[in-house]
Scaffold this motif. Sequence first.
Motif, PDB file in Angstrom:
ATOM      1  N   LYS A 238       2.156  -0.398  13.541  1.00  0.00           N
ATOM      2  CA  LYS A 238       1.778  -1.647  12.348  1.00  0.00           C
ATOM      3  C   LYS A 238       1.268  -2.925  13.302  1.00  0.00           C
ATOM      4  O   LYS A 238       1.688  -3.073  14.294  1.00  0.00           O
ATOM      5  CB  LYS A 238       2.916  -1.936  11.708  1.00  0.00           C
ATOM      6  CG  LYS A 238       3.560  -0.801  10.898  1.00  0.00           C
ATOM      7  CD  LYS A 238       4.873  -1.413  10.038  1.00  0.00           C
ATOM      8  CE  LYS A 238       5.341  -0.156   9.203  1.00  0.00           C
ATOM      9  NZ  LYS A 238       4.499   0.016   8.156  1.00  0.00           N
ATOM     10  N   THR A 259       1.700  -8.353  10.912  1.00  0.00           N
ATOM     11  CA  THR A 259       3.129  -7.810  10.988  1.00  0.00           C
ATOM     12  C   THR A 259       3.802  -8.471  12.210  1.00  0.00           C
ATOM     13  O   THR A 259       3.295  -8.206  13.493  1.00  0.00           O
ATOM     14  CB  THR A 259       2.864  -6.206  10.980  1.00  0.00           C
ATOM     15  OG1 THR A 259       2.171  -5.811   9.801  1.00  0.00           O
ATOM     16  CG2 THR A 259       4.404  -5.699  11.135  1.00  0.00           C
ATOM     17  N   HIS A 261       6.898  -7.979  14.573  1.00  0.00           N
ATOM     18  CA  HIS A 261       8.049  -7.041  14.909  1.00  0.00           C
ATOM     19  C   HIS A 261       9.360  -7.706  15.204  1.00  0.00           C
ATOM     20  O   HIS A 261       9.147  -8.979  16.044  1.00  0.00           O
ATOM     21  CB  HIS A 261       7.985  -5.984  15.845  1.00  0.00           C
ATOM     22  CG  HIS A 261       6.522  -5.026  15.444  1.00  0.00           C
ATOM     23  ND1 HIS A 261       6.959  -3.812  15.037  1.00  0.00           N
ATOM     24  CD2 HIS A 261       5.407  -5.127  15.468  1.00  0.00           C
ATOM     25  CE1 HIS A 261       5.922  -3.297  14.436  1.00  0.00           C
ATOM     26  NE2 HIS A 261       4.911  -4.050  14.772  1.00  0.00           N
ATOM     27  N   GLN A 268      13.124  -3.577  12.290  1.00  0.00           N
ATOM     28  CA  GLN A 268      12.590  -4.299  11.103  1.00  0.00           C
ATOM     29  C   GLN A 268      11.564  -5.114  11.637  1.00  0.00           C
ATOM     30  O   GLN A 268      11.252  -5.400  12.813  1.00  0.00           O
ATOM     31  CB  GLN A 268      13.757  -5.241  10.641  1.00  0.00           C
ATOM     32  CG  GLN A 268      15.036  -4.586  10.002  1.00  0.00           C
ATOM     33  CD  GLN A 268      15.991  -5.295   9.802  1.00  0.00           C
ATOM     34  OE1 GLN A 268      15.655  -6.478   9.221  1.00  0.00           O
ATOM     35  NE2 GLN A 268      17.209  -5.114   9.809  1.00  0.00           N
ATOM     36  N   PHE A 269      10.636  -5.164  10.758  1.00  0.00           N
ATOM     37  CA  PHE A 269       9.399  -6.087  10.801  1.00  0.00           C
ATOM     38  C   PHE A 269       9.110  -7.047   9.652  1.00  0.00           C
ATOM     39  O   PHE A 269       9.598  -6.842   8.492  1.00  0.00           O
ATOM     40  CB  PHE A 269       8.180  -5.378  11.046  1.00  0.00           C
ATOM     41  CG  PHE A 269       7.890  -4.556   9.980  1.00  0.00           C
ATOM     42  CD1 PHE A 269       7.107  -4.768   8.849  1.00  0.00           C
ATOM     43  CD2 PHE A 269       8.534  -3.049   9.969  1.00  0.00           C
ATOM     44  CE1 PHE A 269       6.787  -3.863   7.684  1.00  0.00           C
ATOM     45  CE2 PHE A 269       8.128  -2.050   8.836  1.00  0.00           C
ATOM     46  CZ  PHE A 269       7.481  -2.431   7.734  1.00  0.00           C
ATOM     47  N   SER A 271       6.100  -8.866   7.263  1.00  0.00           N
ATOM     48  CA  SER A 271       4.929  -8.820   6.907  1.00  0.00           C
ATOM     49  C   SER A 271       4.585  -9.875   5.881  1.00  0.00           C
ATOM     50  O   SER A 271       5.121  -9.937   4.862  1.00  0.00           O
ATOM     51  CB  SER A 271       4.521  -7.509   6.194  1.00  0.00           C
ATOM     52  OG  SER A 271       4.319  -6.312   7.062  1.00  0.00           O
TER      53      SER A 271
END
Length: 304
Positions: A238, A259, A261, A268-269, A271
Motif C-alpha cells: 500500500k 497511505t 503505515h 494498521q495504516f 489512508s
Amino acid sequence: MDDNPDHRGHGPGDGLDQRAELSEFLRTRRARLKPEDVGIASVGRHRRVPGLRREELAQLAGVSVAYYTRLEQGNGRNVSAEVLDAIARALRLSETEHAHLTHLAEPRQRRRRQRAVRRPQPRVALQQLVDSMEGVPAYIGGARSDILAWNRMAAALFGDWGAMPAGERNWARLTFLNPEYRELFRDWEQKASDMVSYLRLYAGRHPDDPELSALVGELSVKSEEFRKLWATHDVKEKGHGVKRMRHPLVGELTLAYETLHLPDDDGQFLSVYHAEPGSASAEALRLLASWGADATRAGTQAPR
C-alpha cells in the motif's frame, strides 16, 4: 467443484498452504520473463512453456537445476538468504516481491509460533486524529483489508460503514461482492487488482492466519474475478496514487490518496484522500461535506 486449490489450507481453521504459495509464486515470476529479457537467444528453439525454463533460471541464479527445482516445488527448507537474493535478481523481482519471496521461504514451524493476528480497535488518539481531519476523507485500515475506523467525510464518500456488520467492513469483500463499489470506482479493475495484490503480500507474512484463509476461500467461491487475480500471485505494498470516482451526489471526483503505515499497531495504516486545490474535485468534496448525513446514506448507492 473448485478446480483451483491455490486458496485452500490444510484443513478447517488452517491458513494457506505455504509450500503451494512458494511454488506458484516462483513459477508465475519465471513465466513472465522472456528469454530475450535476460539475453538468452530463442530463435529457432521451440518452447513448450511460457517464460524461462527452470534450467535457464537456475543458470542465471548460479544454482543447480535440482536445487532450484526443489525450491519451486515448495521446499524452502534451509535455503540461504544469499541464494534467495540470487534467485530474486535472476527473476528481476521488485523490492516488495523480494521480501515476499523471503517470507514464503521461511520454515513453517517458525512462522506458526507467531501470535495470531487479531482485529484490534484503533487507539483512541488515532480515532481522534481521524475525526479532526475535517474536509478530507480518512480511515484506518488493518490486517486483511479490514476497515477499523473512519471520519465523517470517509462515510460521505464511501458510504455508511457504520450501518454494516463489522465483518462486512472489509475492502476486499466490498470491492468484489458489493456492486455499488464497482459503480463508485471508475477504475474498478485497477482497484480490484491492487486489493488482491495487497492480500497476497499479507498472506506471505501471515500464511497461518485462519481469517485470511476464510476470506480468500469465500471470495474465490463467490467471485470469478477475484479467483483469476489471486492466481496471478502479484504482490504490492500500500502506498499512494490517484483514484477516479463517480459519486451519486456530486458526480466525478479525482482524488489523490496517501497511505501512512502506523508503527506498533498490528499492521494498521491511515489512508487520507485529497483533491488538488482549486479543482472541480475539491469543490465536489466541499459540496459533499455540506450534505452531511444525506451524503453518508448515499455514499455507496449506484448513480442514478
